[in-house]
Design a protein around this motif. Structure first.
Motif, short mmCIF file in Angstrom:
data_model
loop_
_atom_site.label_atom_id
_atom_site.label_comp_id
_atom_site.label_asym_id
_atom_site.label_seq_id
_atom_site.Cartn_x
_atom_site.Cartn_y
_atom_site.Cartn_z
N GLY A 14 0.81 -1.21 0.00
CA GLY A 14 0.00 0.00 0.00
C GLY A 14 0.84 1.25 0.00
N GLY A 15 0.80 2.03 -1.07
CA GLY A 15 1.59 3.24 -1.18
C GLY A 15 2.79 3.09 -2.08
N VAL A 16 3.12 1.85 -2.48
CA VAL A 16 4.23 1.62 -3.40
C VAL A 16 3.72 0.83 -4.60
CG1 VAL A 16 6.52 0.60 -3.72
CG2 VAL A 16 5.96 1.74 -1.57
N LEU A 22 -3.42 6.44 2.27
CA LEU A 22 -3.33 7.77 2.87
C LEU A 22 -4.15 8.79 2.08
CD1 LEU A 22 0.46 7.95 3.77
CD2 LEU A 22 -1.45 7.32 5.26
N LEU A 23 -4.34 8.53 0.78
CA LEU A 23 -5.17 9.43 -0.02
C LEU A 23 -6.61 9.43 0.48
CD1 LEU A 23 -3.78 8.45 -3.53
CD2 LEU A 23 -3.41 10.62 -2.35
N ALA A 24 -7.10 8.24 0.85
CA ALA A 24 -8.46 8.14 1.38
C ALA A 24 -8.57 8.81 2.74
CB ALA A 24 -8.88 6.67 1.47
N PHE A 110 -12.12 2.63 6.95
CA PHE A 110 -11.30 1.50 6.49
C PHE A 110 -11.73 1.04 5.10
CE2 PHE A 110 -10.23 -3.07 6.27
CZ PHE A 110 -8.86 -2.96 6.41
N GLY A 111 -13.04 1.02 4.85
CA GLY A 111 -13.52 0.65 3.53
C GLY A 111 -13.01 1.59 2.46
N ARG A 112 -13.01 2.86 2.75
CA ARG A 112 -12.49 3.83 1.79
C ARG A 112 -11.00 3.63 1.55
NH1 ARG A 112 -15.35 9.65 2.94
NH2 ARG A 112 -13.77 10.23 1.40
N MET A 113 -10.28 3.32 2.60
CA MET A 113 -8.84 3.08 2.47
C MET A 113 -8.57 1.87 1.58
SD MET A 113 -7.84 3.76 6.46
CE MET A 113 -6.13 3.23 6.31
#
Length: 254
Positions: A14-16, A22-24, A110-113
């Motif tokens: 996540g993020g790579v 983090l955008l969510a 959490f769902g949005r993430m």
């Protein structure tokens, strides 16, 4: 200058490899009038014993996690002082902080993430394919209980076969019972693949995870949001192989 001693490349997911959750979080903060980075401070101030940390290690089921996660993020008695201290460390003017009436829905956030991180970076994926011809490639990853797949955006499960197939090894923190930045998960990843920490380069989007890897002797590359091309250029220089030529960068679904 190349690093000929390197034998493996370790990727955060996540993020790579995938879009950053983090955008969510940032979008949620804007929509609910919360200060920038307030939720991240609320998560990290719990140390190793918060809901997020326990969930990543597989110590708490999904639905109890939702409840505890939301309760902790809504706890202004803990989170407001933590955020004020964060602003002081950064030399920032502390904005108006939430009142005790704050309610953050752990399941919604959490769902949005998870849905945000359901797309992978095409540049990173192609780089992994090229790397595997000459190096080991494996990720540090956090998975979760197989529930609410539609809500969480898991059309093919929490860890789709297409994602796992990219790597030589797959280090799942919820199965291993360890998470970054705990030193044990870095050391176990190296042990499983027959390398020393000094023989690996680690890519992550979070500074605290990179610092932990550096302390063990790993080389590291920070991957900023939207900065995968720059990060891969740095990796190219270390490995001495082309990772970016002829690659387009749009995201695509897992």
């Amino acid at each position: 200058m190349t690093s000929p001693h390197l034998k493996a490349v370790i990727f955060d997911i996540g993020g790579v490899v995938c879009r950053s959750p983090l955008l969510a979080i940032a979008a949620y903060e804007r929509e609910h009038g919360l200060p920038n980075n307030y939720i991240n401070c609320a998560i990290t101030t719990r140390g190793s014993h918060g809901a997020w940390q326990k969930f990543e290690r597989g110590e708490i089921p999904l639905f109890p996690f939702y409840t505890q996660f939301g309760r902790e993020l809504s706890d202004t008695a803990v989170n407001n002082p933590a955020y004020a201290a964060y602003c002081k460390r950064r030399g920032l003017v502390c904005p108006e902080l939430p009142t005790a009436a704050l309610h953050i829905d752990g399941r919604e956030l959490f769902g949005r993430m998870m849905r945000e991180s359901g797309e992978f970076d095409a540049r990173i994926v192609e780089a992994i394919r090229r790397i595997r011809g000459e190096y080991h490639a494996f990720p540090h990853f956090t998975t979760v209980a197989a529930a609410e797949r539609a809500f969480l955006g898991w059309r093919n499960g929490a860890t789709p076969p297409r994602l796992r197939a990219l790597f030589d090894d797959f280090c799942d923190s919820s199965t291993l019972g360890m998470r970054k930045p705990e030193p044990g998960i870095y050391l176990l990843a190296c042990e499983r693949n027959g390398i020393k920490p000094s023989e690996a380069v680690f890519l992550d989007d979070l500074g605290m995870n990179l610092k932990a890897a550096q302390a063990l002797g790993m080389e590291t590359i920070h991957v900023a949001i939207g900065g995968s091309l720059e990060a891969l250029k740095k990796l190219e220089a270390k490995l001495g192989i082309d990772l970016t030529g002829g690659v387009e960068g749009p995201a695509s679904r897992l």
